[in-house]
Design an enzyme around this catalytic site. Structure first.
Site, short mmCIF file in Angstrom:
data_model
loop_
_atom_site.label_atom_id
_atom_site.label_comp_id
_atom_site.label_asym_id
_atom_site.label_seq_id
_atom_site.Cartn_x
_atom_site.Cartn_y
_atom_site.Cartn_z
N ASP A 18 69.30 -5.11 -124.77
CA ASP A 18 68.86 -6.26 -125.91
C ASP A 18 68.52 -5.73 -127.31
OD1 ASP A 18 68.80 -7.39 -123.44
OD2 ASP A 18 66.98 -8.48 -123.70
N GLU A 36 59.36 -1.08 -115.36
CA GLU A 36 60.73 -1.60 -115.75
C GLU A 36 61.41 -0.56 -116.55
OE1 GLU A 36 60.13 -5.03 -118.36
OE2 GLU A 36 62.31 -5.31 -118.55
C1 DGY Z 1 65.08 -11.01 -121.55
O1 DGY Z 1 64.64 -12.00 -121.44
O2 DGY Z 1 64.35 -9.95 -122.01
C2 DGY Z 1 66.45 -10.51 -121.09
O3 DGY Z 1 66.69 -9.27 -121.19
C3 DGY Z 1 67.56 -11.39 -121.59
O4 DGY Z 1 68.26 -11.69 -120.48
#
Ligand code: DGY
Length: 438
Positions: A171, A402
């Site tokens: 992201d 994560e």
């Molecule tokens: C989030 O919401 O952080 C995801 O990576 C987008 O799908």
């Protein structure tokens, strides 16, 4: 933690996140089914409850669009309210090919399901139920690849473009900074929204509010064009041929070709895509000065010149030449020698490196799983072992998080990883590494 304890905790975590048909990546923070998460999660199911892997993939593909796209989120619950943007914000129904149920998002993610299917098929090919399952799902996975070649490669180069950072899985990587900086944010026209992620995870480990405004802008742009219209290619300020999406596509093409040949299924289309994609990837994305593969920005018509983890997935896709692979291996060895855990998600020598903020530096378990296998495929056994053992050390010391701190000197003073704990793909990748490989 000893091996047995790690295995037990990984299984417990996957059971905790199982929702009778699919797995949430992390309760509350990611309370639905995510596309590439679900693929990696199947690796874990395969170690203790293989039926769940079939059910996981069946649930995921129940959200497939008529155009072939597997959305990045399947909203199996319409009442869960701890996540933004939810189904009512995406409004996938603007596209007539979106299923009425389950509700979905409007973009995809790295297409991992082809190679995950091959891992599962290799493991269970003696079981007729699995053979029947693989035969039944094969055309759907193939159709999801057709989506990339039809809607994301308008010039037929063999390289798919993305227009939203969420599609890349990475992201807030600095590789997108320049693209999203082209967006002019006008608060008056941006729809109002409230983030939920920063109420559930440490704000410093998540993307910034300015980045979220840009994510929302691009979501709205996609929606305006029914999420697959040609207007996206014409208008989007962000238009990038991504190293990771394309490497995964190539890796999954190859897996589907092998599966198809074993089962007597038609692989003609796959072979044509594959020939074009492999040579385009090697030539267009390689940067000799940086000695890595780079993303290509179709707007500025130039490579995005950063060293980052997407370039390393050329190893798992086995698309790198022997010389390119050796350079990628040298890069990792050098980081190891300098006291970093492998594999940092971004260039540790860049001023943009941030060792705790999501994709701007931390270690990601599923990436280690991929790169470990890639290094082994090229015969770089020593580095492969470091990649595997670094992940196992981080998880056993800090928990099933994560993502993780990349600098050993900093991690030594921490008591946990970053982002969400009790994370599904972390558990699945660790299980696979311990039970299948270790
Ligand atoms: C989030 O919401 O952080 C995801 O990576 C987008 O799908």
């Amino acid at each position: 933690m000893q091996k047995r304890e790690l295995v037990n905790e990984a299984i417990d975590t996957l059971k905790l996140n199982w929702r009778d048909g699919f797995t949430v990546p992390k309760n509350k923070l990611y309370p639905f089914q995510w596309n590439w998460d679900s693929g990696f999660t199947c690796l874990g199911h395969a170690c203790f409850e293989p039926q769940w892997a079939m059910r996981e993939l069946t649930s995921l593909f129940s959200g497939q669009w008529a155009n072939g796209m597997i959305p990045h989120i399947i909203f199996h619950s319409e009442t869960e309210s701890t996540y933004f943007p939810n189904h009512d914000f995406w409004q996938a129904e603007v596209n007539p090919g979106a299923p009425p149920k389950p509700k979905t998002s409007g973009i995809s993610q790295p297409p991992v399901h082809g190679f995950i299917l091959e891992v599962l098929f290799n493991k269970f090919s003696d079981d007729p139920n699995w053979v029947a399952f693989v035969k039944a799902i094969f055309p759907k996975v193939l159709h999801s690849h057709r989506y990339f070649y039809t809607y994301r490669d308008p010039k037929s180069e063999g390289l798919a473009f993305l227009y939203h950072p969420w599609e890349s899985g990475r992201d807030n990587s600095p590789i997108w900074d320049e693209s999203i900086a082209r967006i002019e944010i006008d608060k008056a026209t941006l729809p109002p929204y409230t983030r939920k992620d920063t109420q559930l995870a440490n704000q410093e480990e998540r993307p910034t509010s300015d980045q979220y405004d840009r994510y929302v802008y691009l979501l709205e742009l996609g929606k305006k064009h029914q999420y697959d219209g040609p207007g996206i290619f014409e208008e989007s300020p962000m238009l990038v041929q991504d190293t990771l999406i394309n490497a995964i596509l190539i890796q999954s093409n190859q897996s589907l070709i092998r599966i198809g040949e074993r089962l007597g299924l038609d692989t003609g289309e796959l072979k044509e895509w594959q020939a074009q994609s492999t040579s385009a990837y090697r030539e267009k994305l390689w940067n000799e000065d940086l000695a890595t593969f780079t993303c290509y920005d179709l707007r500025s018509q130039a490579q995005i010149e950063h060293k980052e983890i997407g370039g390393l997935t050329a190893l798992s896709a086995e698309v790198a030449s022997a010389d390119q692979a050796k350079k990628l291996n040298d890069y990792l060895q050098n980081l190891h020698d300098r006291g970093y855990y492998l594999c940092p998600s971004f260039d540790v020598d860049s001023p943009l490196f941030d060792s705790k903020r999501y994709w701007r530096g931390p270690i990601w378990p599923q990436m280690n799983w991929l790169i470990y296998r890639g290094l082994k495929a090229y015969g770089f056994q020593d580095t492969a072992e470091i990649v595997k053992n670094d992940l196992l050390e981080l998880v056993s010391r800090l928990g099933f998080y994560e993502y993780f701190e990349a600098q050993k000197s900093v991690a030594a003073h921490l008591e946990n990883g970053y982002g969400g704990g009790q994370f599904s793909w972390t558990s699945a990748c660790v299980l696979d590494l311990l039970m299948v490989d270790g």
